[in-house]
Design a protein around this motif. Structure first.
Motif, short mmCIF file in Angstrom:
data_model
loop_
_atom_site.label_atom_id
_atom_site.label_comp_id
_atom_site.label_asym_id
_atom_site.label_seq_id
_atom_site.Cartn_x
_atom_site.Cartn_y
_atom_site.Cartn_z
N SER A 1 52.77 51.02 44.02
CA SER A 1 51.71 50.26 43.38
C SER A 1 50.67 49.91 44.42
O SER A 1 50.95 49.86 45.61
CB SER A 1 52.26 48.98 42.74
N LEU A 2 49.47 49.67 43.95
CA LEU A 2 48.39 49.30 44.83
C LEU A 2 48.54 47.83 45.22
O LEU A 2 49.06 47.03 44.44
CB LEU A 2 47.05 49.52 44.15
N PRO A 3 48.10 47.47 46.38
CA PRO A 3 48.20 46.07 46.77
C PRO A 3 47.24 45.21 45.94
O PRO A 3 46.20 45.68 45.47
CB PRO A 3 47.79 46.08 48.25
N ASP A 4 47.62 43.94 45.75
CA ASP A 4 46.76 43.02 45.02
C ASP A 4 45.66 42.54 45.96
O ASP A 4 45.91 42.06 47.06
CB ASP A 4 47.56 41.81 44.53
N VAL A 5 44.43 42.69 45.52
CA VAL A 5 43.28 42.31 46.32
C VAL A 5 42.41 41.39 45.48
O VAL A 5 42.06 41.71 44.35
CB VAL A 5 42.47 43.55 46.75
N ASP A 6 42.06 40.22 46.03
CA ASP A 6 41.18 39.30 45.34
C ASP A 6 39.75 39.56 45.81
O ASP A 6 39.43 39.42 46.99
CB ASP A 6 41.56 37.84 45.64
N VAL A 7 38.91 39.95 44.87
CA VAL A 7 37.51 40.22 45.18
C VAL A 7 36.66 39.26 44.37
O VAL A 7 36.82 39.15 43.16
CB VAL A 7 37.14 41.67 44.83
N SER A 8 35.79 38.56 45.05
CA SER A 8 34.89 37.68 44.33
C SER A 8 33.46 37.97 44.80
O SER A 8 33.22 38.23 45.97
CB SER A 8 35.24 36.22 44.59
N ALA A 9 32.56 37.95 43.86
CA ALA A 9 31.16 38.22 44.18
C ALA A 9 30.29 37.33 43.30
O ALA A 9 30.59 37.09 42.14
CB ALA A 9 30.83 39.68 43.93
N LYS A 10 29.24 36.86 43.88
CA LYS A 10 28.31 36.03 43.14
C LYS A 10 27.18 36.94 42.68
O LYS A 10 26.49 37.55 43.49
CB LYS A 10 27.77 34.91 44.04
#
Length: 95
Positions: free
Chosen positions: A50-59
């Motif tokens: 499985s792919l790693p969990d990545v938190d991406v946030s962008a405004k």
């Protein structure tokens, strides 16, 4: 390289080198491996991952500020006369 003479006094040079032999052996090995994989005698054990969990946030909604000095583009039209060549066909009387 080996050379030999034929009955009509031509000299024939037979060129063969290790490169051609190696290429043929590798091609045969690749064909055999493909047949073994296709028939199921060999199989590749692939573990599920499985792919790693990545938190991406962008405004969103804001463009970056850019200081740009560019040339002014002026688009317009002007009248000009153009000489157009005359094209004709000479008739030599044949039908």
């Amino acid at each position: 390289m080996a050379d030999y003479r034929t009955t009509d006094e031509r000299v024939v040079v037979r060129r063969s080198g290790p490169g051609r032999t190696i290429a043929i052996v590798l091609a045969i090995a690749a064909i055999i491996a493909a047949v073994l994989f296709a028939t199921g005698f060999w199989s590749a054990d692939v573990k599920e991952g499985s792919l790693p969990d990545v938190d991406v946030s962008a405004k969103g909604g804001a463009l970056p500020k850019v200081d740009l000095d560019s040339k002014e583009v002026v688009v317009g039209t002007k009248k000009a006369e153009v000489d157009v060549p005359v094209v004709g066909v000479k008739d030599n009387g044949e039908k």
